[in-house]
Enzyme design. Structure first.
Site, PDB file in Angstrom:
ATOM      1  N   THR A  16       0.830  -1.207   0.000  1.00 49.60           N
ATOM      2  CA  THR A  16       0.000   0.000   0.000  1.00 49.60           C
ATOM      3  C   THR A  16       0.861   1.253   0.000  1.00 49.60           C
ATOM      4  O   THR A  16       0.617   2.189  -0.767  1.00 49.60           O
ATOM      5  CB  THR A  16      -0.956  -0.006   1.206  1.00 49.60           C
ATOM      6  N   ASN A  67      -5.828  -8.818  -7.719  1.00 50.39           N
ATOM      7  CA  ASN A  67      -5.810  -9.492  -6.424  1.00 50.39           C
ATOM      8  C   ASN A  67      -7.081 -10.285  -6.127  1.00 50.39           C
ATOM      9  O   ASN A  67      -7.069 -11.159  -5.265  1.00 50.39           O
ATOM     10  CB  ASN A  67      -5.573  -8.473  -5.297  1.00 50.39           C
ATOM     11  N   GLN A 107       0.618  -8.984  -6.192  1.00 52.76           N
ATOM     12  CA  GLN A 107       0.106 -10.347  -6.330  1.00 52.76           C
ATOM     13  C   GLN A 107       0.939 -11.182  -7.298  1.00 52.76           C
ATOM     14  O   GLN A 107       0.993 -12.414  -7.183  1.00 52.76           O
ATOM     15  CB  GLN A 107      -1.348 -10.320  -6.799  1.00 52.76           C
ATOM     16  N   HIS A 129       4.674  -9.716   2.634  1.00 54.48           N
ATOM     17  CA  HIS A 129       3.818 -10.706   3.308  1.00 54.48           C
ATOM     18  C   HIS A 129       3.051 -11.589   2.344  1.00 54.48           C
ATOM     19  O   HIS A 129       2.401 -12.551   2.756  1.00 54.48           O
ATOM     20  CB  HIS A 129       2.884 -10.023   4.313  1.00 54.48           C
ATOM     21  N   THR A 177      13.648   5.910  10.116  1.00 59.33           N
ATOM     22  CA  THR A 177      14.651   4.891  10.423  1.00 59.33           C
ATOM     23  C   THR A 177      14.326   3.601   9.685  1.00 59.33           C
ATOM     24  O   THR A 177      13.217   3.081   9.768  1.00 59.33           O
ATOM     25  CB  THR A 177      14.694   4.623  11.937  1.00 59.33           C
ATOM     26  N   CYS A 216      -8.236  -6.094   1.973  1.00 59.46           N
ATOM     27  CA  CYS A 216      -8.270  -4.658   2.254  1.00 59.46           C
ATOM     28  C   CYS A 216      -9.687  -4.103   2.208  1.00 59.46           C
ATOM     29  O   CYS A 216      -9.946  -3.006   2.696  1.00 59.46           O
ATOM     30  CB  CYS A 216      -7.377  -3.903   1.277  1.00 59.46           C
TER      31      CYS A 216
END
Length: 381
Positions: free
Chosen positions: A70, A152, A180, A202, A238, A326
């Site tokens: 995203t 997706n 995807q 992920h 960071t 989502c």
């Protein structure tokens, strides 16, 4: 429990966990710190960037690590479009109506806040957009074209190389959401001819919250995150060194397995689709029957509710989904299916099954469970 919702997320692979663990424990330093701990973290970050770039066919300096797909899509769409607005007054964006929400919402933001004109090139009943449709939408003031490599929800794969030829002929940057597609299709930007590409860890066996945007150095990019100037000023904050190592490791593993896994899973998927269509009256496959991801099979089941079928499946030990994670919880029919011309009431019966690289056995028992679940819903339990 049998898990068939890999398009939503995948478990972290043991090899990935092992690779990232030292940078959560022993070598936990800030990569911007000028001491031994920081230098060790910086070296790991540099190595991870090179590895991701190698799979993407880009230079290491072209890779920006993000918090996931995203953010990568937001950075690509907003960052490239706003930079084009600043540099050459371009105020037009081309996409399609079946994109992930992170693309569509970014496009809406550009229209609402920066006055962009957004063209959504239409797709056919299989979810494919033709290169001609994209080419005809291009204008002299087009800042960016952004299209998903593979959808997706239904798994339809676009002809990215042909679309890229049209954008390249006009000198217009082309961004591809490959979240995807990663692990199933080639991500070589040289082969695809694209200027920017998004991936998410992920979906590949890395932890949630890891991702990257590859964007060629010649493409101006306005940062969305401001601060200390990390990631060559394109994404301050960071750096998540362990996350970058995890993403690079997962991507390497997936790329090494990709060709064999895609062929094997495609065969099992096709047999599964055939059995479901044979067993379940009025079942219909959604998406392109040929140009589709190896690990995706999606259906509508007329006369049911997709959510009710999912509950029945879970009672039988099968976990899947009704579409994009989502958009979970929304009462609206899938925008993807509606854009493909499927009636809203039928779109709400959709169920998606997505498989991992590890799939090796026929899915006959799952098809039987689907048949039983649909029958139970249609009969009222």
């Amino acid at each position: 429990m049998l898990y068939f919702d890999n398009a939503a997320t995948t478990p972290v692979r043991p090899e990935v966990l092992e690779a990232m663990m030292p940078y959560l424990t022993r070598w936990f330093g800030n990569a911007s710190s000028h001491h031994t701990m920081g230098e060790a973290a910086a070296e790991a970050l540099t190595d991870a960037r090179r590895r991701v770039a190698r799979v993407l066919g880009m230079r290491a300096v072209d890779v920006v690590f993000t918090s996931g797909g995203t953010e990568a899509n937001n950075l690509a769409v907003k960052g490239i479009a706003i930079a084009a607005l600043q540099h050459r007054g371009a105020r037009h964006l081309v996409t399609t109506p079946i994109e992930h929400e992170s693309i569509l919402e970014s496009a809406d933001y550009l229209a609402r806040v920066h006055g962009f004109d957004v063209t959504r090139a239409p797709v056919d009943a299989f979810g494919r957009v033709t290169p001609d449709a994209v080419a005809s939408a291009l204008r002299d003031d087009t800042a960016l074209v952004s299209i998903g490599y593979a959808n997706n929800e239904v798994g339809t794969v676009q002809d990215i190389a042909a679309i890229a030829a049209a954008t390249r002929a006009r000198g217009i940057p082309f961004h591809v959401d490959a979240v995807q597609a990663a692990g199933w299709l080639s991500l070589s930007t040289a082969e695809l001819g694209v200027d920017a590409i998004s991936i998410a860890g992920h979906k590949l066996g890395a932890p949630k919250g890891t991702g990257a945007l590859g964007v060629r150095g010649r493409i101006p990019l306005e940062p969305l995150m401001h601060g200390g100037g990390q990631e060559r000023g394109r994404r301050s904050g960071t750096e998540d060194v362990a996350g970058a190592v995890a993403l690079a490791t997962a991507l390497d593993l997936a790329e090494g397995e990709r060709v064999e896994a895609a062929a094997r899973v495609s065969r099992l998927r096709d047999a599964f689709i055939g059995r479901v269509l044979d067993l379940v009256p009025s079942a219909a496959l959604t998406g392109d029957p040929v140009h589709r991801l190896p690990g995706t099979a999606s259906f509508t089941f007329a006369g049911t509710s997709g959510e009710a079928v999912l509950l029945e499946l879970e009672r039988r030990g099968v976990v899947s989904s009704s579409g994009s994670a989502c958009a979970a919880g929304s009462d609206e029919p899938s925008h993807v299916l509606v854009a493909m011309g499927i009636a809203p009431e039928l779109a709400q019966t959709a169920v998606r099954f997505t498989f991992s690289h590890e799939l090796r056995e026929p899915l006959d028992a799952i098809a039987d469970a689907i048949s039983a679940s649909v029958t139970a819903v249609r009969s009222g339990g």
